[in-house]
Design an enzyme around this catalytic site. Structure first.
Site, PDB file in Angstrom:
ATOM      1  N   GLU A   3       2.493  -0.786   4.450  1.00  0.00           N
ATOM      2  CA  GLU A   3       2.300   0.574   3.943  1.00  0.00           C
ATOM      3  C   GLU A   3       3.660   1.200   3.669  1.00  0.00           C
ATOM      4  OE1 GLU A   3      -0.545   2.193   3.398  1.00  0.00           O
ATOM      5  OE2 GLU A   3      -2.063   1.108   4.559  1.00  0.00           O
ATOM      6  N   HIS A  42       0.844  -1.195   0.000  1.00  0.00           N
ATOM      7  CA  HIS A  42       0.000   0.000   0.000  1.00  0.00           C
ATOM      8  C   HIS A  42       0.881   1.247   0.000  1.00  0.00           C
ATOM      9  CE1 HIS A  42      -3.613  -2.197   1.698  1.00  0.00           C
ATOM     10  NE2 HIS A  42      -2.667  -2.961   2.215  1.00  0.00           N
ATOM     11  N   HIS A 101      -2.305  -3.136  -3.508  1.00  0.00           N
ATOM     12  CA  HIS A 101      -3.704  -2.979  -3.107  1.00  0.00           C
ATOM     13  C   HIS A 101      -4.591  -2.822  -4.341  1.00  0.00           C
ATOM     14  CE1 HIS A 101      -6.542  -0.922   0.060  1.00  0.00           C
ATOM     15  NE2 HIS A 101      -6.964  -2.122  -0.302  1.00  0.00           N
ATOM     16  N   ASP A 146      -3.355   2.301  -4.968  1.00  0.00           N
ATOM     17  CA  ASP A 146      -2.007   2.213  -4.409  1.00  0.00           C
ATOM     18  C   ASP A 146      -1.394   0.824  -4.619  1.00  0.00           C
ATOM     19  OD1 ASP A 146      -4.063   1.429  -2.527  1.00  0.00           O
ATOM     20  OD2 ASP A 146      -2.579   1.382  -0.933  1.00  0.00           O
TER      21      ASP A 146
HETATM   22 ZN   LIG Z   1      -4.020   0.546   0.321  1.00  0.00          ZN
END
Ligand SMILES: [Zn+2]
Length: 185
Positions: free
Chosen positions: A119, A37, A158, A168
């Protein structure tokens, strides 16, 4: 490449900031998906501790207009890799983090059940840093050692599991570069 190691579902090189946003994985579920992400808070700004506070349910809605929209959300990822390649862990890998939302991978819904979410601090359009690619590749290798059902084919964006809804890590993420780093012994 920096060496990373997973012990007892924790990445040893990460700072641990436990998020309350997690749950049980369904019994007997093997981890075979890694979802990449991006996030930046406020959007497009890097640095600071807003992302950490977001995942800890400590974001102040009055701090920024965008925060008013998201401060009530309860979400998390297992890991955050900042622009310098520093890593924070929010959820142990054996727990189900809340990162993918409505999602589907190869016919299987609810990707949070069987995935790890990472992330990268960034945006869809901003080139990611060398330190982020190096860290992500090293972390991915450590995760594949710790969770043998996870393979390079199970590393996706994602955008791949929530097409049309999520974009993303975006066009800025260089998948070829990441794959080459991942393949290095
Ligand atoms: Zn995401």
């Amino acid at each position: 490449m920096a060496h990373f190691e997973v012990v007892d579902h924790r990445l040893q090189q990460a700072r641990f900031q436990p998020s309350p946003n997690h749950g049980e994985r369904p019994a007997g579920t093997a981890i075979d998906l890694l979802v990449i992400h991006n996030i930046s808070l406020p959007p497009g700004q890097f640095g600071g501790d807003c992302i950490e506070r977001f995942f800890l349910n400590q974001l102040d809605a009055h701090e920024h207009p965008f925060f008013a929209e998201i401060s009530d959300l309860q979400v998390s990822a297992h890991l955050l890799v900042d622009r310098c390649g520093q890593v924070v862990q929010f959820v142990p890998f054996d727990r189900r983090a809340w990162h993918a939302g409505r999602s589907c991978f190869q016919g299987r819904d609810e990707c949070n059940d069987f995935s790890i979410g990472i992330e990268l601090e960034g945006t869809d359009e901003t080139p990611y840093t060398d330190a982020q690619y190096e860290a992500l590749a090293g972390i991915s290798r450590a995760l594949m050692r710790a969770y043998p059902a996870l393979s390079p084919e199970g590393i996706v964006g994602h955008c791949d599991i929530a097409p049309g809804r999520k974009s993303d890590p975006g066009p800025a993420f260089d998948w070829a570069r990441f794959s080459a780093l991942l393949a290095q012994a």
